[in-house]
Design a protein around this motif. Sequence first.
Motif, PDB file in Angstrom:
ATOM      1  N   TYR A   1     -23.284 100.028  22.109  1.00 58.67           N
ATOM      2  CA  TYR A   1     -23.891  99.244  23.013  1.00 58.67           C
ATOM      3  C   TYR A   1     -25.123  98.242  22.283  1.00 58.67           C
ATOM      4  CZ  TYR A   1     -22.983 102.498  26.633  1.00 58.67           C
ATOM      5  OH  TYR A   1     -22.374 103.352  27.511  1.00 58.67           O
ATOM      6  N   LEU A   2     -25.275  98.400  20.971  1.00 61.10           N
ATOM      7  CA  LEU A   2     -26.194  97.554  20.144  1.00 61.10           C
ATOM      8  C   LEU A   2     -25.609  96.208  19.402  1.00 61.10           C
ATOM      9  CD1 LEU A   2     -28.227 100.507  18.540  1.00 61.10           C
ATOM     10  CD2 LEU A   2     -28.692  99.134  20.748  1.00 61.10           C
ATOM     11  N   VAL A   3     -24.271  96.217  19.742  1.00 66.78           N
ATOM     12  CA  VAL A   3     -23.657  95.050  19.114  1.00 66.78           C
ATOM     13  C   VAL A   3     -24.010  93.885  19.727  1.00 66.78           C
ATOM     14  CG1 VAL A   3     -21.258  93.971  18.750  1.00 66.78           C
ATOM     15  CG2 VAL A   3     -21.285  96.260  18.648  1.00 66.78           C
ATOM     16  N   VAL A   4     -24.655  93.055  18.809  1.00 71.31           N
ATOM     17  CA  VAL A   4     -24.990  91.596  19.416  1.00 71.31           C
ATOM     18  C   VAL A   4     -24.276  90.456  18.616  1.00 71.31           C
ATOM     19  CG1 VAL A   4     -27.133  90.404  19.236  1.00 71.31           C
ATOM     20  CG2 VAL A   4     -27.232  92.657  19.252  1.00 71.31           C
TER      21      VAL A   4
ATOM     22  N   PHE B   1     -22.701  94.574  25.612  1.00 69.80           N
ATOM     23  CA  PHE B   1     -22.346  95.792  25.862  1.00 69.80           C
ATOM     24  C   PHE B   1     -23.540  96.646  26.376  1.00 69.80           C
ATOM     25  CE2 PHE B   1     -19.604  94.044  22.379  1.00 69.80           C
ATOM     26  CZ  PHE B   1     -18.604  93.881  22.774  1.00 69.80           C
ATOM     27  N   LEU B   2     -24.738  95.968  26.304  1.00 72.71           N
ATOM     28  CA  LEU B   2     -25.951  96.786  26.760  1.00 72.71           C
ATOM     29  C   LEU B   2     -25.918  97.048  28.311  1.00 72.71           C
ATOM     30  CD1 LEU B   2     -28.328  97.965  24.888  1.00 72.71           C
ATOM     31  CD2 LEU B   2     -29.613  96.015  25.745  1.00 72.71           C
ATOM     32  N   PRO B   3     -25.969  98.143  28.657  1.00 74.45           N
ATOM     33  CA  PRO B   3     -26.124  98.236  30.304  1.00 74.45           C
ATOM     34  C   PRO B   3     -26.966  97.422  30.859  1.00 74.45           C
ATOM     35  CG  PRO B   3     -26.043 100.530  29.274  1.00 74.45           C
ATOM     36  CD  PRO B   3     -26.347  99.238  28.088  1.00 74.45           C
ATOM     37  N   ALA B   4     -27.078  97.135  32.217  1.00 77.35           N
ATOM     38  CA  ALA B   4     -27.709  96.152  32.750  1.00 77.35           C
ATOM     39  C   ALA B   4     -29.221  96.859  32.960  1.00 77.35           C
ATOM     40  CB  ALA B   4     -27.471  96.163  34.216  1.00 77.35           C
ATOM     41  N   GLY B   5     -30.312  96.141  32.998  1.00 74.13           N
ATOM     42  CA  GLY B   5     -31.578  96.776  33.269  1.00 74.13           C
ATOM     43  C   GLY B   5     -32.325  95.868  32.172  1.00 74.13           C
ATOM     44  N   PRO B   6     -33.785  96.439  32.147  1.00 73.40           N
ATOM     45  CA  PRO B   6     -34.872  95.749  30.980  1.00 73.40           C
ATOM     46  C   PRO B   6     -34.280  96.199  29.494  1.00 73.40           C
ATOM     47  CG  PRO B   6     -35.734  97.046  32.597  1.00 73.40           C
ATOM     48  CD  PRO B   6     -34.533  97.352  32.814  1.00 73.40           C
TER      49      PRO B   6
ATOM     50  N   SER C   1     -35.398  95.955  26.572  1.00 79.32           N
ATOM     51  CA  SER C   1     -36.229  96.726  25.556  1.00 79.32           C
ATOM     52  C   SER C   1     -36.048  98.266  25.862  1.00 79.32           C
ATOM     53  CB  SER C   1     -37.589  96.332  25.390  1.00 79.32           C
ATOM     54  OG  SER C   1     -38.099  96.331  26.603  1.00 79.32           O
ATOM     55  N   GLN C   2     -35.838  98.492  27.399  1.00 77.54           N
ATOM     56  CA  GLN C   2     -35.726 100.027  27.755  1.00 77.54           C
ATOM     57  C   GLN C   2     -34.327 100.489  27.369  1.00 77.54           C
ATOM     58  OE1 GLN C   2     -36.630 100.373  31.895  1.00 77.54           O
ATOM     59  NE2 GLN C   2     -35.841 102.604  31.755  1.00 77.54           N
ATOM     60  N   ARG C   3     -33.508  99.607  27.669  1.00 71.86           N
ATOM     61  CA  ARG C   3     -32.154 100.107  27.428  1.00 71.86           C
ATOM     62  C   ARG C   3     -32.028 100.231  25.827  1.00 71.86           C
ATOM     63  NH1 ARG C   3     -32.481 101.847  31.880  1.00 71.86           N
ATOM     64  NH2 ARG C   3     -31.472 100.602  33.414  1.00 71.86           N
ATOM     65  N   ILE C   4     -32.444  99.391  25.074  1.00 66.34           N
ATOM     66  CA  ILE C   4     -32.258  99.502  23.650  1.00 66.34           C
ATOM     67  C   ILE C   4     -33.064 100.830  22.805  1.00 66.34           C
ATOM     68  CG2 ILE C   4     -32.821  98.871  21.237  1.00 66.34           C
ATOM     69  CD1 ILE C   4     -32.491  95.842  22.729  1.00 66.34           C
ATOM     70  N   ALA C   5     -34.099 101.291  23.716  1.00 62.37           N
ATOM     71  CA  ALA C   5     -35.133 102.447  23.384  1.00 62.37           C
ATOM     72  C   ALA C   5     -34.074 103.722  23.638  1.00 62.37           C
ATOM     73  CB  ALA C   5     -36.251 102.283  24.283  1.00 62.37           C
ATOM     74  N   GLU C   6     -33.740 103.545  25.066  1.00 59.82           N
ATOM     75  CA  GLU C   6     -32.614 104.681  25.397  1.00 59.82           C
ATOM     76  C   GLU C   6     -31.535 105.034  24.573  1.00 59.82           C
ATOM     77  OE1 GLU C   6     -31.653 103.348  29.478  1.00 59.82           O
ATOM     78  OE2 GLU C   6     -33.704 103.998  30.274  1.00 59.82           O
ATOM     79  N   VAL C   7     -30.750 103.865  24.091  1.00 57.18           N
ATOM     80  CA  VAL C   7     -29.619 103.884  23.301  1.00 57.18           C
ATOM     81  C   VAL C   7     -30.171 104.542  22.048  1.00 57.18           C
ATOM     82  CG1 VAL C   7     -28.037 102.900  21.889  1.00 57.18           C
ATOM     83  CG2 VAL C   7     -28.373 102.151  24.452  1.00 57.18           C
ATOM     84  N   LEU C   8     -31.431 104.252  21.537  1.00 62.24           N
ATOM     85  CA  LEU C   8     -31.778 104.504  20.106  1.00 62.24           C
ATOM     86  C   LEU C   8     -32.189 105.806  20.228  1.00 62.24           C
ATOM     87  CD1 LEU C   8     -33.825 101.366  18.761  1.00 62.24           C
ATOM     88  CD2 LEU C   8     -31.485 102.211  18.215  1.00 62.24           C
TER      89      LEU C   8
END
Length: 131
Positions: free
Chosen positions: A32-35, A51-56, A58-65
Amino acid sequence: MVVLALIKGGWLAVVVGTNVFLADFTAAFGKYLVVFRVRPESEGGELCWDFLPAGPRSQRIAEVLTCIALCFALGVGSWTYVVLSRREPLQRHVAYLMQAYKTECSVFEVERLVRKMLLTLVVAVLPAPRC
């Protein structure tokens, strides 16, 4: 793993599950973190988080991490517990992994697990460019 836990016991399922599946499971979150940057930044090229799911973001990145950190914590924590609660004779589910080590070197399997997880995660997050 659930069937193995029911038939042979929970710790055997933990050992097999973490050793076989945890690295790939952790790497799945890393994908999900591929940029990508399609155009140079000077030409207005923005980062593409395809690949990051829809939504805010920074919140999605924090959830993945957080999920990646939980995988490491659960994997390393469970393995450390198994290794440090070593009983003689060795339990069958860890004998094939720890029998060759001296008692003071038995934590080496934990290091191998962390290394395998980190390498798999790096390969997932930093995909090699195709020519």
